[in-house]
Each structure stands twice: as C-alpha cells, then as structure tokens.
Write a protein that holds these residues in place. Structure first.
Motif, PDB file in Angstrom:
ATOM      1  N   GLY A  25       0.861  -1.327   0.044  1.00 54.71           N
ATOM      2  CA  GLY A  25       0.065   0.064   0.197  1.00 54.71           C
ATOM      3  C   GLY A  25       0.718   1.264  -0.009  1.00 54.71           C
ATOM      4  N   LEU A  27       2.975   4.325  -1.491  1.00 57.84           N
ATOM      5  CA  LEU A  27       3.107   4.773  -2.681  1.00 57.84           C
ATOM      6  C   LEU A  27       4.549   5.421  -2.815  1.00 57.84           C
ATOM      7  CD1 LEU A  27      -0.368   6.707  -2.641  1.00 57.84           C
ATOM      8  CD2 LEU A  27      -0.031   4.860  -3.926  1.00 57.84           C
ATOM      9  N   VAL A  37       2.350   1.776  -6.509  1.00 57.34           N
ATOM     10  CA  VAL A  37       1.987   1.353  -5.162  1.00 57.34           C
ATOM     11  C   VAL A  37       2.848   0.040  -5.210  1.00 57.34           C
ATOM     12  CG1 VAL A  37      -0.082   0.297  -6.137  1.00 57.34           C
ATOM     13  CG2 VAL A  37      -0.056   0.974  -3.829  1.00 57.34           C
ATOM     14  N   ARG A  39       2.667  -3.628  -3.860  1.00 54.13           N
ATOM     15  CA  ARG A  39       1.639  -4.739  -3.724  1.00 54.13           C
ATOM     16  C   ARG A  39       2.369  -6.008  -3.835  1.00 54.13           C
ATOM     17  NH1 ARG A  39      -2.710  -4.066  -7.778  1.00 54.13           N
ATOM     18  NH2 ARG A  39      -2.951  -2.196  -6.500  1.00 54.13           N
ATOM     19  N   TYR A  55      -6.598   6.428  -3.595  1.00 56.57           N
ATOM     20  CA  TYR A  55      -5.939   6.117  -2.313  1.00 56.57           C
ATOM     21  C   TYR A  55      -6.102   7.021  -1.146  1.00 56.57           C
ATOM     22  CZ  TYR A  55      -3.377   2.287  -4.791  1.00 56.57           C
ATOM     23  OH  TYR A  55      -3.422   0.862  -5.517  1.00 56.57           O
ATOM     24  N   ARG A  58      -3.267   9.386   1.031  1.00 62.97           N
ATOM     25  CA  ARG A  58      -2.186   8.722   1.571  1.00 62.97           C
ATOM     26  C   ARG A  58      -0.693   9.311   0.974  1.00 62.97           C
ATOM     27  NH1 ARG A  58      -2.571   2.374   0.435  1.00 62.97           N
ATOM     28  NH2 ARG A  58      -4.401   2.813   1.375  1.00 62.97           N
TER      29      ARG A  58
END
Length: 70
Positions: A25, A27, A37, A39, A55, A58
């Motif tokens: 999660g 960035l 991002v 992941r 998002y 963030r």
C-alpha cells in the motif's frame, strides 16, 4: 532520463535486496516521474490521476531509481 518501460511489475525483493523495503500500500514516486504502489513485494504503476485519487490522502514517498536497484 529515459521513460520507464511498461511491462510486468518489478519485484521489490529482486530490485532492492538488502536495501529498504516498503509495506503493502505504500505509494512511491520514482525519480519524480511515475507513481507506484507496493503490492505483495512488487511495484505496480499508478496509470492515471483517477486511480491515484482512490488512495485518498495517502503520502507519496519520493525515491530514486538507483535506490531501488541492487
């Protein structure tokens, strides 16, 4: 600096072995160009502003490409 090529997600474990790792999660803006991002240990490119807005507020961390390479 050449643009980043499109293609499969880059594995963070391969790209930054022994370097700082990032949580799912997170960035990342790489060299003030594309935003990704994290992941499942991979960098997934955020393709457009609409996706980035999903998002919320963030924080986006600024990183250099060289910091992601072994």
């Amino acid at each position: 600096i050449a643009p980043y090529p499109e293609g499969p997600a880059m594995s963070l474990l391969t790209a930054i072995a022994g370097a700082k790792t990032y949580r799912n999660g997170t960035l990342l803006r790489v060299d003030r160009l594309a935003i990704y991002v994290v992941r499942n240990g991979a960098l997934i490119r955020i393709p457009n502003l609409q996706t980035l807005r999903a998002y919320g507020n963030r924080r986006v961390l600024e990183v250099s490409r060289s910091s992601l390479l072994p």
